[in-house]
Design an enzyme around this catalytic site. Structure first.
Site, PDB file in Angstrom:
ATOM      1  N   ALA A  77      38.692  23.802 -41.320  1.00 33.55           N
ATOM      2  CA  ALA A  77      40.039  23.502 -41.804  1.00 33.55           C
ATOM      3  C   ALA A  77      40.869  23.018 -40.631  1.00 33.55           C
ATOM      4  O   ALA A  77      40.573  23.347 -39.474  1.00 33.55           O
ATOM      5  CB  ALA A  77      40.670  24.760 -42.394  1.00 33.55           C
ATOM      6  N   LYS A 107      26.443  31.084 -33.654  1.00 40.51           N
ATOM      7  CA  LYS A 107      27.669  30.277 -33.757  1.00 40.51           C
ATOM      8  C   LYS A 107      28.450  30.342 -32.434  1.00 40.51           C
ATOM      9  O   LYS A 107      29.023  29.349 -31.990  1.00 40.51           O
ATOM     10  CB  LYS A 107      28.532  30.761 -34.917  1.00 40.51           C
ATOM     11  CG  LYS A 107      29.720  29.848 -35.126  1.00 40.51           C
ATOM     12  CD  LYS A 107      30.217  29.791 -36.536  1.00 40.51           C
ATOM     13  CE  LYS A 107      31.248  28.672 -36.649  1.00 40.51           C
ATOM     14  NZ  LYS A 107      32.429  29.089 -37.388  1.00 40.51           N
TER      15      LYS A 107
HETATM   16  P1  NAD Z   1      45.086  28.500 -36.672  1.00 37.03           P
HETATM   17  O1  NAD Z   1      45.533  28.272 -35.288  1.00 37.03           O
HETATM   18  O2  NAD Z   1      45.224  27.377 -37.642  1.00 37.03           O
HETATM   19  O3  NAD Z   1      45.875  29.751 -37.284  1.00 37.03           O
HETATM   20  C1  NAD Z   1      45.817  31.015 -36.663  1.00 37.03           C
HETATM   21  C2  NAD Z   1      47.242  31.586 -36.581  1.00 37.03           C
HETATM   22  O4  NAD Z   1      48.008  30.822 -35.642  1.00 37.03           O
HETATM   23  C3  NAD Z   1      48.008  31.522 -37.911  1.00 37.03           C
HETATM   24  O5  NAD Z   1      48.740  32.726 -38.027  1.00 37.03           O
HETATM   25  C4  NAD Z   1      48.912  30.335 -37.726  1.00 37.03           C
HETATM   26  O6  NAD Z   1      50.110  30.415 -38.495  1.00 37.03           O
HETATM   27  C5  NAD Z   1      49.227  30.409 -36.247  1.00 37.03           C
HETATM   28  N1  NAD Z   1      49.618  29.091 -35.708  1.00 37.03           N
HETATM   29  C6  NAD Z   1      48.943  27.916 -35.870  1.00 37.03           C
HETATM   30  N2  NAD Z   1      49.603  26.918 -35.221  1.00 37.03           N
HETATM   31  C7  NAD Z   1      50.706  27.480 -34.665  1.00 37.03           C
HETATM   32  C8  NAD Z   1      51.771  26.957 -33.885  1.00 37.03           C
HETATM   33  N3  NAD Z   1      51.825  25.660 -33.544  1.00 37.03           N
HETATM   34  N4  NAD Z   1      52.725  27.807 -33.477  1.00 37.03           N
HETATM   35  C9  NAD Z   1      52.675  29.131 -33.805  1.00 37.03           C
HETATM   36  N5  NAD Z   1      51.674  29.676 -34.541  1.00 37.03           N
HETATM   37  C10 NAD Z   1      50.703  28.865 -34.964  1.00 37.03           C
HETATM   38  O7  NAD Z   1      43.602  29.035 -36.572  1.00 37.03           O
HETATM   39  P2  NAD Z   1      42.339  28.713 -37.495  1.00 37.03           P
HETATM   40  O8  NAD Z   1      41.797  27.384 -37.136  1.00 37.03           O
HETATM   41  O9  NAD Z   1      42.685  29.013 -38.900  1.00 37.03           O
HETATM   42  O10 NAD Z   1      41.307  29.779 -36.944  1.00 37.03           O
HETATM   43  C11 NAD Z   1      41.332  31.156 -37.326  1.00 37.03           C
HETATM   44  C12 NAD Z   1      40.031  31.791 -36.867  1.00 37.03           C
HETATM   45  O11 NAD Z   1      38.947  31.183 -37.573  1.00 37.03           O
HETATM   46  C13 NAD Z   1      39.719  31.595 -35.384  1.00 37.03           C
HETATM   47  O12 NAD Z   1      38.996  32.699 -34.910  1.00 37.03           O
HETATM   48  C14 NAD Z   1      38.813  30.367 -35.373  1.00 37.03           C
HETATM   49  O13 NAD Z   1      37.998  30.325 -34.230  1.00 37.03           O
HETATM   50  C15 NAD Z   1      38.014  30.621 -36.642  1.00 37.03           C
HETATM   51  N6  NAD Z   1      37.427  29.430 -37.265  1.00 37.03           N
HETATM   52  C16 NAD Z   1      38.148  28.279 -37.393  1.00 37.03           C
HETATM   53  C17 NAD Z   1      37.567  27.194 -38.035  1.00 37.03           C
HETATM   54  C18 NAD Z   1      38.339  25.917 -38.264  1.00 37.03           C
HETATM   55  O14 NAD Z   1      37.737  24.921 -38.706  1.00 37.03           O
HETATM   56  N7  NAD Z   1      39.654  25.866 -38.048  1.00 37.03           N
HETATM   57  C19 NAD Z   1      36.260  27.283 -38.526  1.00 37.03           C
HETATM   58  C20 NAD Z   1      35.577  28.497 -38.399  1.00 37.03           C
HETATM   59  C21 NAD Z   1      36.173  29.568 -37.763  1.00 37.03           C
END
Ligand code: NAD
Length: 313
Positions: free
Chosen positions: A132, A188
């Site tokens: 995502a 992973k």
């Molecule tokens: P993300 O950074 O999109 O979101 C995580 C948190 O950070 C949320 O609470 C979000 O609101 C906050 N956040 C995001 N951008 C921000 C900003 N600019 N300022 C302040 N807060 C902010 O993280 P994600 O990609 O959803 O990843 C979550 C977990 O899942 C991590 O451990 C990641 O490694 C893992 N993961 C991610 C993916 C992917 O494709 N994104 C795939 C598999 C696993």
């Protein structure tokens, strides 16, 4: 099922949207004010495989989580690892004796944090191949397909995870129970522990890095350190299979032209990385077992230096 998505960034939004579309009672809890306001105002906006979707999903600031009246059957945590402890502390009043907590974060060792808040029988640990991307506050881009592998850390085993697996599958999230989750998590972590840090530091996509003459020896050294640490803990890792998966990331026809998510987070958005929970964990566990991990240590240090140079938050 009554489900809290704790951490509603890119991945939290994907799971929330798919579970909401499958008619579960889903709420979001997050700590980013702009994102919360955008979702309250315009709903969660998603580009779902090219189709615009808008979903009205209740969202609450984690600071006020204690006042939310919601008896969750399931909490899915999707913070970055550094935010996990704080999130669990915030939502502690919403975790009841029957509440399962599912953690699919990248990296190693999150169960040590979750165990402080949740009994082992209620912890579901795993990983996911779904992806995502956050486009901005309230907006996500969700392309492709994926799956979920999970295990129950308690004595209840597979039976203790059955209801959650069913709900994930009803939402087309493709979940399976795993009897060997640590090997999957390490596998992973090897991909993240090579591509993420290296492409971030080298300012490169995965294919261009793979074309360099030193890509293979660097990757083989890093994976070798993960392998030794896994072996010391009795985790069966097939080193050749892992290396093949890592090197498959170089392929220009598939994913090679992408920059890994750590690059997007640090170089583009100046956000702190999860390096301490990927290569950094190998360094810590290596020390415990008397295993030298110079490549993981150096890469962790380089990424921290870059975080500081970019004043990442
Ligand atoms: P993300 O950074 O999109 O979101 C995580 C948190 O950070 C949320 O609470 C979000 O609101 C906050 N956040 C995001 N951008 C921000 C900003 N600019 N300022 C302040 N807060 C902010 O993280 P994600 O990609 O959803 O990843 C979550 C977990 O899942 C991590 O451990 C990641 O490694 C893992 N993961 C991610 C993916 C992917 O494709 N994104 C795939 C598999 C696993």
């Amino acid at each position: 099922m009554k489900i809290i998505i704790a951490g509603a960034g890119a991945m939290g939004s994907r799971f929330a949207l798919m579970l909401h579309q499958a008619r579960n009672d889903v709420i979001l809890i997050d700590g980013w004010p702009d994102h919360i306001e955008a979702i309250k105002k315009n709903g969660l906006q998603a580009n779902l495989n090219g189709e615009h979707v808008q979903a009205e999903i209740p969202i609450y600031n984690q600071k006020a989580a204690g006042t939310v009246d919601f008896a969750a059957d399931l909490v899915i945590v999707f913070t970055k690892v550094m935010q996990l402890d704080g999130m669990l502390q915030s939502i502690k009043p919403l975790i009841h004796a029957h509440t399962k907590v599912l953690c699919l974060l990248n990296g190693i060792g999150h169960e040590d944090i979750i165990e402080k808040y949740v009994p082992l029988d209620n912890i579901l640990l795993g990983n996911t191949m779904w992806t995502a991307e956050l486009e901005g506050p309230g907006k996500v881009k969700l392309f492709g397909a994926g799956g979920v592998e999970l295990t129950n850390l308690g004595t209840a085993g597979e039976a203790g995870a059955a209801a959650v697996i069913q709900v994930l599958n009803d939402a087309q999230l493709n979940a399976n129970y795993s009897h060997n989750i640590m090997a999957s998590i390490y596998k992973k972590a090897c991909i993240n522990g090579t591509m993420n840090g290296l492409c971030t530091i080298l300012d490169s996509n995965m294919a261009d890095f793979g074309d360099t003459t030193v890509a293979d020896p660097i990757v083989e050294s890093i994976v070798g350190e993960f392998y030794q640490v896994a072996q010391a803990q009795g985790i069966p890792l097939d080193q050749e299979d892992v290396l093949a998966q890592v090197k498959a990331c170089y392929n220009r026809e598939t994913i090679g032209l992408h920059h890994p998510s750590m690059y997007q987070d640090l170089i583009i958005s100046h956000r702190l990385t999860e390096i301490d929970y990927i290569n950094g964990t190998i360094v810590r566990k290596g020390k415990e077992h008397g295993i030298a991990t110079p490549y993981c240590l150096f890469l962790t240090q380089l990424v921290h230096a870059k975080e500081q140079l970019l004043k990442a938050k």
